[in-house]
Design an enzyme around this catalytic site. Structure first.
Site, PDB file in Angstrom:
ATOM      1  N   ASP A   1       0.862  -1.184   0.000  1.00  0.00           N
ATOM      2  CA  ASP A   1       0.000   0.000   0.000  1.00  0.00           C
ATOM      3  C   ASP A   1       0.891   1.225   0.000  1.00  0.00           C
ATOM      4  OD1 ASP A   1      -0.110   0.851   3.213  1.00  0.00           O
ATOM      5  OD2 ASP A   1       0.060  -1.306   2.863  1.00  0.00           O
TER       6      ASP A   1
ATOM      7  N   GLU B   1      -7.469   4.984  12.220  1.00  0.00           N
ATOM      8  CA  GLU B   1      -6.342   4.682  13.105  1.00  0.00           C
ATOM      9  C   GLU B   1      -6.343   5.482  14.398  1.00  0.00           C
ATOM     10  OE1 GLU B   1      -2.561   4.942  11.119  1.00  0.00           O
ATOM     11  OE2 GLU B   1      -3.481   4.606   9.150  1.00  0.00           O
TER      12      GLU B   1
END
Length: 296
Positions: free
Chosen positions: A99, A191
Site C-alpha cells: 500500500d 487509526e
C-alpha cells in the site's frame, strides 16, 4: 742293481695364444615408455570450470543457502527472510501486495511488477486517495492508472477523520475515485480518535460505510491496527472485512472469529522502483478467493 734311467726333463706345452676379443660398442638400453595420464588438459579444464562465473555462482548460492539454513535453525519455518524485499514474510500466504501514498513519491510500476523472489511478487496495491474533506493524495491518479496498466490489482483508501462528518467524507471519497469491475473494494483507514469519544468515532464511521456501500453495492474494507481494533471496533463492525496492521510477527493473532482478509505485516519493505520503504501485505485466501473478492 741297475741305476734308473735318467728322466727326460718335462717341458709344458705352450697353448696357442688366445686372440684378443674384439671390442663391441653396447647400445644403451631403451626404456619402454609407460602410459601417462593427460594431467595437463585435466588441470586446465578444472581451472576453467573453477574460474567460470557459472560455477562460482553455483558455489556461492550453495554456501549462501547452507548458511541461511543454519541461521534459520530453531526459527519458525513459515516465517523467513526474503533478502531482496529486506523483510521477513509469512510463507503461509501466496498472494502479496503493498500500500502506497504520496510518501513513496513517483513509482516505477513496471519494476514493481517485475520484482520476484521465490514466487513472492506484488499482485495487488492499495493506494491512498483522499483524507478528511479536502485532501486528495497528489500521486493517487498516477498510481491508480500506472499500477493497473502493469497488471496489478488496485484498491483505493480514504484516511478517515472521526471529528468530521462520515457522510460527507464518503461523498468526497467517491467524487475522486472511479472504482470499476476488477478493482479491490474501497477501504476506509481508521487509526485514531482525533480527540473525539469512541462512540462518536463509531457513529461517523458507520455513516461513511453505509453511504459507500449504498453507492457501490459492495461492503468496504476497514483498515486499522490490531490494538485499535480490539480497543474501539471489535463487536461493532463484524459484517465488514478487515485489513489489520500488525508488524513483524510470524502470524496475525486477531482471533479465529475475526473477519480479516488482509494483513499488513511489515512497514519496512524494499521494492524495486520505489525509493522509500513500503508497507507489505498478505491476502488471507487463495487465488480463487482473491478473484471472488474483487468487484464484479
Amino acid at each position: 742293481m741297475t741305476p734308473p734311467k735318467e728322466l727326460k726333463s718335462f717341458k709344458p706345452r705352450k697353448s696357442p695364444a688366445a686372440k684378443p676379443r674384439a671390442k663391441t660398442t653396447r647400445k644403451p638400453a631403451v626404456k619402454k615408455k609407460s602410459a601417462t595420464f593427460p594431467w595437463k588438459p585435466v588441470i586446465i579444464g578444472a581451472l576453467l570450470i573453477l574460474l567460470s562465473p557459472f560455477y562460482y555462482g553455483y558455489v556461492v548460492n550453495f554456501f549462501s543457502s547452507s548458511w541461511q539454513w543454519v541461521k534459520n535453525i530453531g526459527k519458525n519455518p513459515h516465517y523467513r527472510t526474503y533478502k531482496s524485499f529486506g523483510i521477513d514474510i509469512p510463507m503461509r500466504y501466496k498472494i502479496h501486495g503493498i500500500d502506497v501514498s504520496y510518501a513513496q513519491g513517483k513509482i516505477d510500476w513496471p519494476k514493481v511488477r517485475a520484482m520476484e523472489e521465490d514466487s513472492v511478487r506484488i499482485k495487488f496495491a492499495f493506494m491512498k486517495a483522499t483524507e478528511g474533506l479536502l485532501t486528495v493524495d497528489p500521486y493517487f491518479k498516477r498510481n491508480w492508472r500506472e499500477a493497473a496498466k502493469n497488471g496489478i490489482r488496485c484498491g483505493a483508501y480514504h484516511f478517515f477523520r472521526p471529528y468530521k462528518s462520515g457522510l460527507w467524507q464518503a461523498r468526497f471519497f467517491l467524487q475522486n475515485v472511479n472504482i470499476e469491475s476488477g478493482d479491490l473494494p474501497p477501504v476506509v483507514d481508521i487509526e485514531r480518535l482525533d480527540n473525539v469519544k469512541p462512540e462518536v468515532m463509531r457513529k461517523e464511521l458507520h455513516e461513511f460505510l453505509k453511504h459507500v456501500e449504498s453507492k457501490l453495492h459492495v461492503k468496504p474494507v476497514i483498515y486499522t491496527g490490531l490494538s485499535f481494533y480490539k480497543d474501539y471496533l471489535e463487536g461493532d463492525f463484524e459484517d465488514y472485512p478487515l485489513w489489520i496492521a500488525h508488524y513483524n510477527k510470524p502470524q496475525l493473532k486477531a482471533g479465529k472469529n475475526t473477519n480479516w482478509w488482509f494483513w499488513q505485516h511489515s512497514e519496512t519493505a524494499h521494492i524495486n522502483g520505489i525509493n522509500h520503504t513500503v508497507d507489505f501485505d498478505a491476502f488471507k485466501g487463495d487465488s480463487i478467493q482473491f478473484e471472488q473478492f474483487l468487484i464484479r
